[in-house]
Design a protein around this motif. Structure first.
Motif, mmCIF file in Angstrom:
data_model
loop_
_atom_site.group_PDB
_atom_site.id
_atom_site.type_symbol
_atom_site.label_atom_id
_atom_site.label_comp_id
_atom_site.label_asym_id
_atom_site.label_seq_id
_atom_site.Cartn_x
_atom_site.Cartn_y
_atom_site.Cartn_z
ATOM 1 N N GLU A 172 0.829 -1.215 0.000
ATOM 2 C CA GLU A 172 0.000 0.000 0.000
ATOM 3 C C GLU A 172 0.863 1.264 0.000
ATOM 4 O OE1 GLU A 172 -2.854 0.046 3.124
ATOM 5 O OE2 GLU A 172 -3.781 -1.847 2.538
ATOM 6 N N TYR A 173 1.916 1.269 0.841
ATOM 7 C CA TYR A 173 2.759 2.465 0.913
ATOM 8 C C TYR A 173 3.505 2.688 -0.394
ATOM 9 C CZ TYR A 173 7.179 -0.119 1.467
ATOM 10 O OH TYR A 173 8.280 -0.900 1.258
ATOM 11 N N GLN A 174 3.841 1.599 -1.104
ATOM 12 C CA GLN A 174 4.521 1.737 -2.390
ATOM 13 C C GLN A 174 3.597 2.349 -3.433
ATOM 14 O OE1 GLN A 174 5.736 -2.364 -2.922
ATOM 15 N NE2 GLN A 174 7.782 -1.965 -2.098
ATOM 16 N N VAL A 175 2.344 1.927 -3.422
ATOM 17 C CA VAL A 175 1.360 2.501 -4.341
ATOM 18 C C VAL A 175 1.198 3.988 -4.075
ATOM 19 C CG1 VAL A 175 -1.062 2.488 -5.049
ATOM 20 C CG2 VAL A 175 0.115 0.326 -4.611
ATOM 21 N N GLU A 176 1.075 4.332 -2.795
ATOM 22 C CA GLU A 176 0.862 5.736 -2.424
ATOM 23 C C GLU A 176 2.072 6.608 -2.755
ATOM 24 O OE1 GLU A 176 -0.113 8.393 1.581
ATOM 25 O OE2 GLU A 176 -0.369 6.216 1.602
ATOM 26 N N ASN A 177 3.260 6.084 -2.509
ATOM 27 C CA ASN A 177 4.471 6.898 -2.667
ATOM 28 C C ASN A 177 4.960 6.993 -4.099
ATOM 29 O OD1 ASN A 177 4.398 7.254 0.093
ATOM 30 N ND2 ASN A 177 5.986 5.743 0.527
ATOM 31 N N THR A 178 4.580 6.036 -4.943
ATOM 32 C CA THR A 178 5.034 6.084 -6.340
ATOM 33 C C THR A 178 4.008 6.704 -7.267
ATOM 34 O OG1 THR A 178 4.217 3.832 -6.737
ATOM 35 C CG2 THR A 178 6.525 4.074 -6.054
ATOM 36 N N LYS A 179 2.757 6.799 -6.801
ATOM 37 C CA LYS A 179 1.687 7.401 -7.607
ATOM 38 C C LYS A 179 1.605 6.760 -8.988
ATOM 39 C CE LYS A 179 1.416 10.428 -4.237
ATOM 40 N NZ LYS A 179 0.388 10.304 -3.182
ATOM 41 N N SER A 180 1.755 5.432 -9.014
ATOM 42 C CA SER A 180 1.808 4.738 -10.286
ATOM 43 C C SER A 180 1.067 3.417 -10.199
ATOM 44 C CB SER A 180 3.264 4.485 -10.700
ATOM 45 O OG SER A 180 3.340 3.636 -11.803
ATOM 46 N N ALA A 181 0.489 2.998 -11.334
ATOM 47 C CA ALA A 181 -0.219 1.721 -11.404
ATOM 48 C C ALA A 181 0.690 0.590 -11.839
ATOM 49 C CB ALA A 181 -1.399 1.840 -12.372
ATOM 50 N N MET A 241 10.510 13.506 -3.146
ATOM 51 C CA MET A 241 10.811 12.805 -4.393
ATOM 52 C C MET A 241 9.877 11.619 -4.571
ATOM 53 S SD MET A 241 15.001 12.852 -4.289
ATOM 54 C CE MET A 241 15.206 12.145 -5.918
ATOM 55 N N VAL A 242 9.619 11.259 -5.809
ATOM 56 C CA VAL A 242 8.778 10.104 -6.105
ATOM 57 C C VAL A 242 9.600 8.839 -5.931
ATOM 58 C CG1 VAL A 242 7.465 8.899 -7.886
ATOM 59 C CG2 VAL A 242 7.315 11.384 -7.697
ATOM 60 N N GLY A 243 9.076 7.894 -5.166
ATOM 61 C CA GLY A 243 9.769 6.640 -4.907
ATOM 62 C C GLY A 243 9.195 5.987 -3.674
ATOM 63 N N PRO A 244 9.388 4.677 -3.499
ATOM 64 C CA PRO A 244 8.697 3.958 -2.427
ATOM 65 C C PRO A 244 9.103 4.340 -1.018
ATOM 66 C CG PRO A 244 10.286 2.534 -3.539
ATOM 67 C CD PRO A 244 10.178 3.783 -4.361
ATOM 68 N N ASP A 245 10.349 4.781 -0.804
ATOM 69 C CA ASP A 245 10.848 4.957 0.568
ATOM 70 C C ASP A 245 11.117 6.399 0.988
ATOM 71 O OD1 ASP A 245 10.764 2.207 0.795
ATOM 72 O OD2 ASP A 245 12.881 1.926 0.283
ATOM 73 N N HIS A 246 11.000 7.346 0.071
ATOM 74 C CA HIS A 246 11.389 8.724 0.397
ATOM 75 C C HIS A 246 10.602 9.329 1.568
ATOM 76 C CE1 HIS A 246 14.168 9.172 -2.946
ATOM 77 N NE2 HIS A 246 13.265 8.641 -3.750
#
Length: 335
Positions: A56-65, A234-239
């Protein structure tokens, strides 16, 4: 590994696949004074199936499908880039680490001369991987997010059964949520791991801010790992769940202060306070004028600073004795 608290700045994949960003992360880690800067080494196709969803956090942080595989593929660093980063770390005077996620990555990190194997939380239930890590690295640091105590014990047994020295294993308490809610940190579990499993302990932190890793050091953590980034936006899973460079520097400073403050555990006057002992403590004095030959009593004795005379701990010994001279008010009693 070095003595004292080891601080690992987790660059992870916050370079977004850019060697230039990775070098800037090394710069900031070196400026902060950490012991190691750590990346992640993997071949995406060897680790993630095309059917694996993103967290879920990866979806939210990357803003990508995009799929998890597509996301991670863009975050790979080539072997050549690994060697380039190792050389850059050497130039900056900071030690290089990377978490390998597959056998070929384990081989690469070993060939680079790294002697510490970092085992991530997701791999502690991966028997072939654990065996390979034990063969590759004499020192092992193991994150334990998502695991219960029995799984941690099982992992330790596997490592030892395959030749690891228990004294060279450090178990990091961890929570694998980005960011970790404070009510889920459960920092006391780190103490449980130490007491029940008899291993070195540390903490890998995914909370916002710096107070939890500082508290972990106060509780006995010997290794602290914390994600950091150049820019949380920044866009990315952990930023978003990472520290910025200023926060990283503040965390290092605070940990080093706590490390000094813990001391050696021996209760004794410190060098800095010893000079104040005679100032802050008290002596037995005359509370009124006392003539030679009078007996010392509750009516003519008092207790006042400084502590250069007879200690009040000898109060009972002084009471009833005879004055051997005249004493003025506030004059220290002598026997």
């Amino acid at each position: 590994m070095k003595s004292g608290v080891i601080i690992i700045a987790e660059a992870g994949v916050n370079h977004n696949g850019s060697i230039q960003l990775a070098k800037q992360l090394i710069d900031k880690a070196a400026e902060a004074g950490v012991d190691y800067v750590k990346f992640q080494t993997f071949v995406a196709e060897k680790n993630i199936s095309r059917f694996a969803p993103k967290a879920e956090y990866q979806v939210e942080n990357t803003k990508s499908a995009e799929s998890q595989l597509e996301m991670v593929k863009k975050l790979e660093l080539s072997e050549a880039e690994h060697w380039e980063l190792l050389e850059y770390c050497n130039q900056k005077g900071i030690a290089f680490l990377s978490t390998p996620f597959d056998f070929s990555s384990i081989d690469l990190i070993k060939r680079m001369g790294v002697t510490i194997g970092k085992i991530p939380s997701g791999e502690i239930v991966n028997l072939p991987y654990l065996r390979e890590m034990t063969k590759a690295f004499p020192d092992l640091i193991v994150s334990t997010g998502m695991a219960d105590l029995a799984e941690v014990a099982q992992t330790i047994k596997i490592l030892i059964d395959n030749g690891a020295d228990k004294d060279r294993i450090t178990i990091l308490h961890c929570n694998t949520e980005y960011p970790t809610p404070m009510m889920d940190v459960n920092l006391k579990a780190m103490i449980t791991i130490k007491e029940q499993l008899g291993v070195n302990i540390g903490y890998s932190d995914h909370t916002l801010g710096i107070e939890v890793p500082i508290a972990a050091v106060a509780l006995g953590a010997t290794v602290i790992e914390k994600h950091f980034t150049l820019d949380k936006t920044m866009v990315g899973p952990d930023h978003p769940a990472s520290l910025d460079p200023i926060e990283l520097m503040n965390m290092v400073s605070a940990i080093r202060n706590i490390e000094k403050a813990l001391g050696d555990g021996v209760k004794k006057p410190s060098p800095s306070e010893a000079k104040n002992i005679l100032i802050a403590r008290k002596s037995i004095v005359a509370s009124v004028e006392i003539k030679q030959g009078q007996k010392f009593s509750l009516e003519n004795l008092g207790i006042k600073r400084p502590g250069t005379g007879i200690s009040p701990m000898r109060w009972d010994e002084v009471l009833g004795q005879t004055a051997n001279k005249d004493f003025s008010v506030d004059e220290m009693i002598t026997l």
